[in-house]
Design a protein around this motif. Sequence first.
Motif, mmCIF file in Angstrom:
data_model
loop_
_atom_site.group_PDB
_atom_site.id
_atom_site.type_symbol
_atom_site.label_atom_id
_atom_site.label_comp_id
_atom_site.label_asym_id
_atom_site.label_seq_id
_atom_site.Cartn_x
_atom_site.Cartn_y
_atom_site.Cartn_z
ATOM 1 N N GLU B 39 36.937 89.608 -39.699
ATOM 2 C CA GLU B 39 37.785 89.244 -40.852
ATOM 3 C C GLU B 39 38.334 90.548 -41.428
ATOM 4 O OE1 GLU B 39 35.710 86.505 -43.397
ATOM 5 O OE2 GLU B 39 37.020 87.046 -45.045
ATOM 6 N N ASP B 53 50.666 87.034 -51.094
ATOM 7 C CA ASP B 53 50.027 87.216 -49.781
ATOM 8 C C ASP B 53 49.959 88.683 -49.380
ATOM 9 O OD1 ASP B 53 51.738 85.016 -50.153
ATOM 10 O OD2 ASP B 53 52.830 85.445 -48.304
ATOM 11 N N SER B 58 40.732 91.764 -53.266
ATOM 12 C CA SER B 58 40.024 92.176 -54.478
ATOM 13 C C SER B 58 38.531 92.285 -54.179
ATOM 14 C CB SER B 58 40.252 91.146 -55.574
ATOM 15 O OG SER B 58 39.682 89.921 -55.179
ATOM 16 N N ILE B 59 37.800 92.885 -55.109
ATOM 17 C CA ILE B 59 36.347 93.009 -54.949
ATOM 18 C C ILE B 59 35.742 91.605 -54.800
ATOM 19 C CG2 ILE B 59 34.216 93.784 -56.087
ATOM 20 C CD1 ILE B 59 35.939 96.071 -55.322
ATOM 21 N N GLY B 60 36.237 90.684 -55.640
ATOM 22 C CA GLY B 60 35.721 89.316 -55.616
ATOM 23 C C GLY B 60 35.851 88.689 -54.236
ATOM 24 N N GLN B 61 36.989 88.936 -53.619
ATOM 25 C CA GLN B 61 37.236 88.363 -52.298
ATOM 26 C C GLN B 61 36.291 88.961 -51.254
ATOM 27 O OE1 GLN B 61 41.340 88.763 -51.244
ATOM 28 N NE2 GLN B 61 41.017 87.862 -49.225
ATOM 29 N N VAL B 63 33.278 90.230 -51.872
ATOM 30 C CA VAL B 63 31.930 89.706 -52.133
ATOM 31 C C VAL B 63 31.826 88.274 -51.608
ATOM 32 C CG1 VAL B 63 30.277 89.104 -53.941
ATOM 33 C CG2 VAL B 63 31.584 91.213 -54.111
ATOM 34 N N ARG B 64 32.877 87.526 -51.832
ATOM 35 C CA ARG B 64 32.903 86.140 -51.350
ATOM 36 C C ARG B 64 32.725 86.107 -49.833
ATOM 37 N NH1 ARG B 64 35.696 81.197 -53.171
ATOM 38 N NH2 ARG B 64 36.130 79.984 -51.349
ATOM 39 N N LEU B 66 31.324 88.364 -48.012
ATOM 40 C CA LEU B 66 29.986 88.833 -47.647
ATOM 41 C C LEU B 66 28.911 87.777 -47.878
ATOM 42 C CD1 LEU B 66 29.897 92.486 -49.005
ATOM 43 C CD2 LEU B 66 29.416 91.787 -46.684
ATOM 44 N N ARG B 67 29.121 86.946 -48.896
ATOM 45 C CA ARG B 67 28.064 86.009 -49.270
ATOM 46 C C ARG B 67 28.241 84.621 -48.672
ATOM 47 N NH1 ARG B 67 24.950 86.160 -54.657
ATOM 48 N NH2 ARG B 67 23.468 85.471 -53.081
ATOM 49 N N PRO B 86 40.897 98.572 -55.089
ATOM 50 C CA PRO B 86 40.785 99.109 -56.444
ATOM 51 C C PRO B 86 39.433 98.686 -57.037
ATOM 52 C CG PRO B 86 42.831 97.866 -56.139
ATOM 53 C CD PRO B 86 42.022 97.643 -54.930
ATOM 54 N N GLU B 90 32.294 99.075 -57.569
ATOM 55 C CA GLU B 90 31.486 97.887 -57.882
ATOM 56 C C GLU B 90 30.901 97.233 -56.631
ATOM 57 O OE1 GLU B 90 33.673 95.187 -60.376
ATOM 58 O OE2 GLU B 90 34.360 96.885 -61.562
ATOM 59 N N GLN B 96 23.810 94.847 -50.576
ATOM 60 C CA GLN B 96 22.561 94.148 -50.293
ATOM 61 C C GLN B 96 22.774 92.870 -49.470
ATOM 62 O OE1 GLN B 96 20.861 92.693 -53.980
ATOM 63 N NE2 GLN B 96 22.898 92.658 -54.884
ATOM 64 N N PHE B 97 24.031 92.409 -49.420
ATOM 65 C CA PHE B 97 24.294 91.189 -48.654
ATOM 66 C C PHE B 97 24.699 91.488 -47.211
ATOM 67 C CE2 PHE B 97 25.433 90.195 -53.114
ATOM 68 C CZ PHE B 97 24.310 89.427 -53.374
#
Lengths: 429, 405
Positions: B39, B53, B58-61, B63-64, B66-67, B86, B90, B96-97
């Motif tokens: 990915e 698009d 983003s960081i959130g994406q 982490v999503r 990864l988890r 950017p 964080e 850890q994931f």
Amino acid sequence: MKFQIPKKSIVDTMDRMFEVATKGIRADFKLASRVKIEVKGSSVLFSATNGHLNAIMEVEAQSVESEGSAIVDAGVGREILRTLGGRDSDDHIIEVEEKDQSLRLKDVNTTGRAKTAKLSTLSQDQPFAIKVKKGSSYTLPASEVSSSLFATWKYRHPEQYEPKYQTMCIHFLEKETRYVCGDGMRFAVLSRKNASDLNVNDKDAGDKWILPADQAAIIANAISFGDTNVTLTFPDAKQCFVEVPDAGLTLHLKGIPEIDYPKYDNHAYRFDAAKVVIDVARSELLDALALVKSVRDKDAEKQENAFHCFDFHASDGAICLEVPKGKYQCKVECDAEIYKVSEDSFDSCYSWLFLNELAAASGHEYIRFFANSPEGIMLAQPMDLVAKDGDKTETDDRVDADCPAMVENSNEPDIIFFFSAAVEEEDEE
Amino acid sequence: MAKKTKSKKRPVFWLSGNYYECQKTFRSICTKLDNPKVEVLDCDWVSESASADARPASIGQIVRSLRSRDIFDNRSKIIKLKGLPPGYTELVDALQFVNDNQVLVIDGPIGHRAKPPAKQFVSAKNSNFYKQIKKEGFVFEFATEETPVKAANWVKEVAAEMDKKIDPEAATLLVELQGGDLDVLYGRLLVLQDYAEGKVIKASDVEEVCVPLFLKSVWNLIEGVCERKGDSCVEHLQKFYEALSLETQSEFFGEVQKMLGAMHHIFLFAILVKDRIVNNRVTSDALQQGTAGFAKVDIKEAIACARQSSSGRCEKEWPPYFSSGFIYQKLRDSSFESLMKWRKGILCQAFREINKIRTICRQGGSNDMSYQKLCLDSMIMSICGMISLDEAEQLRDASFSGIIE
């Protein structure tokens, strides 16, 4: 071009055209956000396109003085028509006249003070015609299709990810129609009983067709009519025609990606794999989830699509939602009925978002979790439970446990979610 | 539920440096995971007006990704970040994931570009994120540029890995022509792999593929000048103009300056070693002695250095003005031997003429293409003895329409 038309009729049509013209626009399409108004005989044809989806709606005019056509900006045109004549003017008549490369709009019912507007016309639009082709065709109530598409399209992947997770699947079976959408980690399956048997190509497996989720949402808005039918026709996997004959609306969706939708039915109805069945009152679950949300890391919350997870424990007549680590932590328990199939308890870790969507998806009183394995798939279904009839309790025959049966209402859709557990951090040695 | 036991190192990788080595390492990670799902998340900064698009992940994406697990695809997953998102610091908590089924690869330099209009590169080496990856994962920093010798060796190694070896001579020539940037060399090597017909890439293949048409004309022109072959020089000068005819005006001016710079370099070299040549014979000793002590001194730095030292002299060793590669090349160059047969006075006259034209082209005639061509024509003809210096001057004066500051 000059005609008169009821305000309610033109505003309603412009709303639907605005939906098509301004949303889900193809990346390289430059002529979006336009609506073409064309007068032919006693009818007015409204047409709009976003490059993927073409729409034509034919509306009867009150009176026509002269034929012709004009192209206007969808947003401005809609706004002017909505506000022309004031708040209580739905029953008014609007006069539309093209003059000097502009559209003069006038509230005919107003006496005394003038209520007119002038709207510049545009010189160019994307010409198209819709000729409905033959193919696999399904006729269903428009309100059902519209609300089902609208309820499920949002479960697609929020980012540009794998194409299959940007689409949704409509599965036509003889007795029911299912609307399936998911992002790879979480899927929602909304099913509705068909009022009469559908004519499907494959009587056993049913027919599955794909729609891009964002275009499905536009279609849902465009076909949201009351008591009428919609016909969806798929000549092939790449295109779909949507017709609402009573409203004079025809849509043509092109460029549907040719992909195999994941075999959702491998997971969505595996109630028999559950090791524990857990019933929780939806309102209690929502309260617990609100607390879990409140302890989200505020820095992470700023980021889009942050993945906030919590530990999920179920045992001894309660479920416990716990965020044990991080800047902010919480632990909240709620009463639950836990039915043993092969295990007494269940522990795993889930995304807050998945459970919140599940809890917010319906107005049913309970959520039933069919817990399989901690690292496997969790199945969940909002439902109302059948009340005890004296000592007799009707049980859910889908699982090997004494849990009460759900109330079946053929007018209401069923929605089932299945989702995977979140990846947990590794233990320190 | 049972949680996995932590191993000492996590499969988190930071690959930075030249494209070839980064790709090679990434491929080996993929091989170890046996057909993983990859990915790719683009994280480089883009304009704020970019469409949804085209926006970076983003960081959130991240982490999503990864988890989460894809229900319908249970292969191991590699999340490859192209660049740093950017607020990347964080992400330290998200490491850890990372586990054997969820591998994180950062493919990009250790740092990021500052938000425009600022142009600087902001290093990430002091961030906890980098330190954590260095401690728990694997950081690979591959070179992006090498010295000529190391670059030539690298070219040989890469060519061998690509199943078509390259002659040592061809590798050296490739580096001479393209410089030490490993990405540029890899790009050229890819073309040579396809182009070279034999089993081995030879110097002739490099000359054919890697030398731009105008550069060939420049070489032939300089060779002609050294041998004072006026007709040949005029012909090659015309070819030089033709080769640049499709380029922009500023591109043309730039190449003219480069050509004059090359001539300046050779004539300066020739003047320095002329006195050391006995019987017009070019020897290694003559070239070494002629250029001894002639170094690239940075005046500002030398003054600062002298001020700081107690003796009032700058003790710093400056790099030689003429590289050993250049000296070695001239030793084998027959046209340079012809240049050494010139009388010193003629050499100096030519050197003065070249410098004069360099100045004119930079200043007075800097925005007039046809005038620059006239200057070059007159210079070549005068150096080759086809016209006198005065006649060349008259030619230029008659056509000059610019402003001399």
